[in-house]
Design a protein around this motif. Structure first.
Motif, mmCIF file in Angstrom:
data_model
loop_
_atom_site.group_PDB
_atom_site.id
_atom_site.type_symbol
_atom_site.label_atom_id
_atom_site.label_comp_id
_atom_site.label_asym_id
_atom_site.label_seq_id
_atom_site.Cartn_x
_atom_site.Cartn_y
_atom_site.Cartn_z
ATOM 1 N N THR A 98 6.648 62.582 -31.483
ATOM 2 C CA THR A 98 7.024 61.449 -30.633
ATOM 3 C C THR A 98 7.003 60.167 -31.456
ATOM 4 O O THR A 98 6.384 60.099 -32.529
ATOM 5 N N ALA A 99 7.652 59.138 -30.923
ATOM 6 C CA ALA A 99 7.681 57.841 -31.611
ATOM 7 C C ALA A 99 6.269 57.276 -31.749
ATOM 8 O O ALA A 99 5.905 56.743 -32.804
ATOM 9 N N ALA A 100 5.460 57.397 -30.704
ATOM 10 C CA ALA A 100 4.087 56.881 -30.753
ATOM 11 C C ALA A 100 3.260 57.635 -31.794
ATOM 12 O O ALA A 100 2.473 57.046 -32.533
ATOM 13 N N GLY A 101 3.450 58.951 -31.871
ATOM 14 C CA GLY A 101 2.725 59.747 -32.862
ATOM 15 C C GLY A 101 3.108 59.381 -34.279
ATOM 16 O O GLY A 101 2.269 59.292 -35.169
ATOM 17 N N ARG A 102 4.413 59.145 -34.502
ATOM 18 C CA ARG A 102 4.862 58.727 -35.840
ATOM 19 C C ARG A 102 4.296 57.363 -36.199
ATOM 20 O O ARG A 102 3.923 57.116 -37.347
ATOM 21 N N LEU A 103 4.207 56.468 -35.217
ATOM 22 C CA LEU A 103 3.618 55.148 -35.461
ATOM 23 C C LEU A 103 2.169 55.287 -35.916
ATOM 24 O O LEU A 103 1.742 54.638 -36.875
ATOM 25 N N VAL A 104 1.416 56.160 -35.245
ATOM 26 C CA VAL A 104 0.016 56.383 -35.625
ATOM 27 C C VAL A 104 -0.069 56.845 -37.076
ATOM 28 O O VAL A 104 -0.909 56.377 -37.842
ATOM 29 N N PHE A 105 0.822 57.733 -37.493
ATOM 30 C CA PHE A 105 0.764 58.219 -38.866
ATOM 31 C C PHE A 105 1.197 57.182 -39.877
ATOM 32 O O PHE A 105 0.700 57.164 -40.998
ATOM 33 N N HIS A 106 2.079 56.277 -39.494
ATOM 34 C CA HIS A 106 2.405 55.166 -40.391
ATOM 35 C C HIS A 106 1.177 54.284 -40.578
ATOM 36 O O HIS A 106 0.904 53.805 -41.686
ATOM 37 N N VAL A 107 0.430 54.081 -39.506
ATOM 38 C CA VAL A 107 -0.809 53.306 -39.610
ATOM 39 C C VAL A 107 -1.808 54.046 -40.498
ATOM 40 O O VAL A 107 -2.454 53.455 -41.372
ATOM 41 N N PHE A 108 -1.930 55.370 -40.314
ATOM 42 C CA PHE A 108 -2.823 56.169 -41.156
ATOM 43 C C PHE A 108 -2.432 56.070 -42.625
ATOM 44 O O PHE A 108 -3.287 55.952 -43.504
ATOM 45 N N ALA A 109 -1.129 56.138 -42.895
ATOM 46 C CA ALA A 109 -0.656 56.052 -44.283
ATOM 47 C C ALA A 109 -1.027 54.706 -44.889
ATOM 48 O O ALA A 109 -1.467 54.630 -46.038
ATOM 49 N N ALA A 110 -0.858 53.636 -44.093
ATOM 50 C CA ALA A 110 -1.217 52.300 -44.587
ATOM 51 C C ALA A 110 -2.717 52.210 -44.842
ATOM 52 O O ALA A 110 -3.159 51.638 -45.846
ATOM 53 N N LEU A 111 -3.521 52.791 -43.955
ATOM 54 C CA LEU A 111 -4.984 52.776 -44.136
ATOM 55 C C LEU A 111 -5.389 53.584 -45.369
ATOM 56 O O LEU A 111 -6.289 53.184 -46.115
ATOM 57 N N ALA A 112 -4.735 54.724 -45.589
ATOM 58 C CA ALA A 112 -5.051 55.540 -46.758
ATOM 59 C C ALA A 112 -4.735 54.783 -48.046
ATOM 60 O O ALA A 112 -5.509 54.807 -49.002
ATOM 61 N N GLU A 113 -3.605 54.097 -48.070
ATOM 62 C CA GLU A 113 -3.229 53.295 -49.244
ATOM 63 C C GLU A 113 -4.225 52.156 -49.454
ATOM 64 O O GLU A 113 -4.640 51.873 -50.578
#
Length: 196
Positions: A98-113
């Motif tokens: 879902t769009a909301a789920g993809r948004l969460v993973f973009h946030v996770f990717a930014a946090l990991a970086e």
């Protein structure tokens, strides 16, 4: 198709809880691993990712069953996304299809970086502070007593000396260079004989 992946860290742990949750979520195929340690191979995960096709959804019980670290999790989900495979985590209730789920993973990717950059900055700052105090990296020198014991152990096998002193074989040869030369010459001689 819904594909389930379950993992436990040790052989004495059971996969039953994860299996039940994945089957209740409608997974038609399950892949499993019993793997501990950060670098342990996970053949079940490799099989699951090879089996999944575009449009399928890989489902795990919790995030930490797929990735051991945030950066690994983000990398694996990125691989799934690039292949057109969805991802869902049951415990966290996140569906990356879902769009909301993809948004969460973009946030996770930014946090990991962000986490990687902070770790890098702290490491560089710590090394600079140590250098400013005159300390350098690397292993500490062995005590003069241990160095003398190594040099005096010419008649004992290296493995025995290493065990007695609690040192590695490379440390042993560092302080017993003549033994290292002899070991190297012996190996070279054996290699030449086997080639003839």
């Amino acid at each position: 198709m819904k594909i389930g992946y379950a993992r436990v860290s040790t052989d004495d742990q059971t996969l039953d809880l994860q299996r039940d949750a994945l089957q209740a979520a409608g997974c038609e195929r399950l892949f499993e691993d019993k793997a501990g340690g950060a670098k342990a191979e996970r053949p079940g995960l490799g099989e699951a990712m090879a089996f999944a096709r575009k449009g399928d959804v890989l489902i795990v019980w919790r995030f930490d069953r797929l990735g051991r670290s945030m950066s690994e999790l983000v990398r694996l989900i990125g691989e799934l996304d690039a292949a057109g495979i969805g991802f869902e985590s049951l415990a966290e209730k996140i569906d990356a299809t879902t769009a909301a789920g993809r948004l969460v993973f973009h946030v996770f990717a930014a946090l990991a970086e962000f986490e990687r950059n902070l770790t890098r900055e702290r490491t560089h700052a710590g090394l600079a502070a140590a250098r400013a105090r005159g300390r350098k990296g690397g292993r500490r020198e062995l005590s003069p007593e241990k160095q003398a014991l190594i040099r005096a152990s010419a008649d004992r096998p290296p493995a025995e000396v290493c065990k007695a002193l609690g040192i590695s074989r490379s440390t042993f040869y560092k302080y017993a260079p003549s033994r290292a030369d002899a070991a190297g010459a012996s190996m070279l001689h054996t290699k030449r004989e086997s080639q003839q």
